[in-house]
Design a protein around this motif. Structure first.
Motif, PDB file in Angstrom:
ATOM      1  N   ILE A  43      16.732   8.131  38.250  1.00  0.00           N
ATOM      2  CA  ILE A  43      17.216   9.486  38.510  1.00  0.00           C
ATOM      3  C   ILE A  43      16.439  10.479  37.646  1.00  0.00           C
ATOM      4  O   ILE A  43      16.325  10.293  36.432  1.00  0.00           O
ATOM      5  CB  ILE A  43      18.724   9.587  38.208  1.00  0.00           C
ATOM      6  CG1 ILE A  43      19.523   8.660  39.132  1.00  0.00           C
ATOM      7  CG2 ILE A  43      19.213  11.023  38.353  1.00  0.00           C
ATOM      8  CD1 ILE A  43      20.983   8.536  38.757  1.00  0.00           C
ATOM      9  N   VAL A 116      21.200   5.851  42.658  1.00  0.00           N
ATOM     10  CA  VAL A 116      20.148   6.867  42.538  1.00  0.00           C
ATOM     11  C   VAL A 116      20.530   8.131  43.296  1.00  0.00           C
ATOM     12  O   VAL A 116      20.054   9.223  42.975  1.00  0.00           O
ATOM     13  CB  VAL A 116      18.796   6.311  43.039  1.00  0.00           C
ATOM     14  CG1 VAL A 116      18.793   6.150  44.558  1.00  0.00           C
ATOM     15  CG2 VAL A 116      17.632   7.182  42.560  1.00  0.00           C
ATOM     16  N   ASN A 117      21.429   8.008  44.257  1.00  0.00           N
ATOM     17  CA  ASN A 117      21.829   9.160  45.060  1.00  0.00           C
ATOM     18  C   ASN A 117      22.878  10.032  44.391  1.00  0.00           C
ATOM     19  O   ASN A 117      23.393  10.966  45.004  1.00  0.00           O
ATOM     20  CB  ASN A 117      22.328   8.685  46.432  1.00  0.00           C
ATOM     21  CG  ASN A 117      21.228   8.037  47.248  1.00  0.00           C
ATOM     22  OD1 ASN A 117      20.059   8.398  47.123  1.00  0.00           O
ATOM     23  ND2 ASN A 117      21.586   7.061  48.058  1.00  0.00           N
ATOM     24  N   THR A 118      23.190   9.733  43.120  1.00  0.00           N
ATOM     25  CA  THR A 118      23.986  10.683  42.339  1.00  0.00           C
ATOM     26  C   THR A 118      23.105  11.807  41.787  1.00  0.00           C
ATOM     27  O   THR A 118      23.629  12.759  41.194  1.00  0.00           O
ATOM     28  CB  THR A 118      24.699   9.995  41.161  1.00  0.00           C
ATOM     29  OG1 THR A 118      23.719   9.369  40.308  1.00  0.00           O
ATOM     30  CG2 THR A 118      25.697   8.954  41.663  1.00  0.00           C
ATOM     31  N   ALA A 119      21.808  11.735  42.009  1.00  0.00           N
ATOM     32  CA  ALA A 119      20.873  12.743  41.482  1.00  0.00           C
ATOM     33  C   ALA A 119      21.258  14.180  41.852  1.00  0.00           C
ATOM     34  O   ALA A 119      21.122  15.086  41.012  1.00  0.00           O
ATOM     35  CB  ALA A 119      19.459  12.434  41.962  1.00  0.00           C
ATOM     36  N   CYS A 212      26.954  13.199  48.301  1.00  0.00           N
ATOM     37  CA  CYS A 212      26.042  12.175  47.784  1.00  0.00           C
ATOM     38  C   CYS A 212      26.195  10.928  48.652  1.00  0.00           C
ATOM     39  O   CYS A 212      27.315  10.489  48.923  1.00  0.00           O
ATOM     40  CB  CYS A 212      26.362  11.819  46.333  1.00  0.00           C
ATOM     41  SG  CYS A 212      26.156  13.170  45.145  1.00  0.00           S
TER      42      CYS A 212
END
Length: 256
Positions: A43, A116-119, A212
């Motif tokens: 991230i 990684v999609n919490t970015a 997200c």
């Protein structure tokens, strides 16, 4: 009650150099934690991935460490709120006085590669738009709940703050150090997210929800899933009751 936009944050100095710590509370997540850690390390702005092993019976701590995380361990299970507080404390010890405190990005240990999609949670806080950004998850395959706990938390938050969140129980959250400290002590058990949201909004901090694309292990319709939701409902109601009482006392004393 304070105006919920009264503390609209200002962009921090040098925000483009702002560092982020990903904090992952985990218990018995040896199957998923390595992939979650590796995804968190990818991230942008994250320079520290910290796993708090909350008294696991498996080798979560070893797997997480091998995947590149800094690991601290509770000798026995103390619950998610305690793991979050431990994680934030350890990050604070690693911050340095002449640099801005790291933003805190809380990630569930069972997200695997989707972590990684919490970015997208980082940008609103990094840019000073919000003090806390909360993940909106897509529908999860296999989820067996009927929305009873979510509905109770949503209504309770609205009654106490005027804000109606879409997913009040979402555990993926990015926030400033100041906001985290303002929310402590955290509500215990599964009431931690509900209590945190209420406490911050009532102090004038700003919250946003951000879509997200995350995937986690959903609770099904079996006995285990039903018991999990029952515990959630209990803890959410306890968090709400404590804050209703606090609000009532504040109204009487003029401090609410």
């Amino acid at each position: 009650m304070p105006d919920p936009v009264a503390k609209s944050p200002r962009p921090p100095a040098g925000r483009h150099r702002q560092r982020v710590a990903a904090i992952i509370p985990a218990k018995d997540e040896s199957r998923r934690i390595a992939e979650t850690v590796r995804a968190a390390r990818a991230i942008p702005h994250v320079d520290l991935v910290l796993v708090v092993d909350d008294g696991s019976d498996d080798n979560t701590q070893d797997v997480a460490r091998e995947a590149g995380a800094v690991v601290v361990r509770h000798s026995h299970n103390r619950g998610k709120a305690a793991a979050m507080e431990t994680g934030a404390a350890v990050v604070g010890m690693r911050d340095v006085a002449d640099r801005a405190a790291r933003l805190l990005l809380f990630i569930d240990g069972d997200l695997s590669g989707s972590a990684v999609n919490t970015a997208p949670l980082i940008a609103p806080v990094l840019e000073g738009v919000a003090d806390i950004a909360i993940a909106l998850l897509p529908p999860q395959p296999g989820a067996g709940g009927r929305g009873i706990v979510v509905g109770a938390a949503r209504r309770g938050i609205h009654r106490l703050t005027g804000w109606t969140p879409t997913q009040p129980l979402s555990g993926m959250r990015c926030m400033t150090r100041q906001a985290f400290e303002a929310a402590t002590p955290l509500a215990r058990g599964w009431g931690v997210e509900t209590g945190m949201t209420i406490d911050l909004l009532r102090q004038g901090y700003v919250a946003v929800e951000v879509p997200c694309d995350l995937r986690h292990r959903a609770s099904g319709t079996d006995l285990k899933g039903q018991m999990h939701r029952a515990a959630q409902y209990r803890d959410v109601q306890m968090a709400l009751a404590a804050r209703r009482t606090r609000a009532a006392v504040g109204a009487v004393t003029g401090r609410g």
